[in-house]
Design a protein around this motif. Sequence first.
Motif: not given
Length: 264
Positions: A50-53, A122-125
């Motif tokens: 999910n995050v990488e998308a 991104i990192t927060t996610s």
Amino acid sequence: MQQLKVLHLAAHYPVYRAKSFKLHGVHSPFIFELYHNVILHDGFYVAYGNVEALRSELLQDNTELEVTDFGAGPKAGKKRKRLLKDIAASSAKPAKYGQLLFRLVNHFQPTTIFDLGTSLGITTSYLASARKNGKVYTFEGCPNITNTAQQNFKKLGLENIELVQGNLDETLEKQVNQVQQLDFVFFDGNHRYEPTMRYFNLCLTKSHEYSVFVIDDLYWSAEMKRAWQEIKKHPKVLQTVDLFYVGLVFFRTSQPKENFTLYF
């Protein structure tokens, strides 16, 4: 500045690699288990995809933002226009380290998490996805980046994030005073010695036996290296793990005071 960072990292990596060891050299049961089951874990979590998308989407986004720089260096405080895809390419932690943070949060299950440096989120996610029953407070200086990060959190359906907008020098202390304790802190807000130590000592006032602090970019500059060395010597700090790009800090009185340099 970027070239100096690359040169500084290149100069220190061979030293780190020579000092680092793998699992057989770890004699602390706590660190052994952490290294084997969390740091080196190579399995897959749905959140990774999910995050990488989202990252892939941002890396192709040509939207132009006016950015206010509150970080380190001579450009701090200045406004300039940047493409979203360039911010995503330069500011977000690589997947390897975002996923490490996910695994650490997933393992320790902290309730109150501070992320000092939101950027596009991104990192927060990764942090928020690992502990949806916890609360992530993330700090960002630039209003336009704040708005974009909020949109990204909505895309991922993350509702356990409170984004604190403003200069970290002005917002962090107020937020620290409003929480009972800090279970997990990721320090990525400023890469100079004085602010790093100030933020660290401020968060230390709400740390406890099982808190986990993660320091980003240990060898980004001579100032960050100095900060890391000082953090390791702090009397409240009892265990540290140097993974080169990030350092883990623990406060466990049940374990002896030790500093580990582990290959990652």
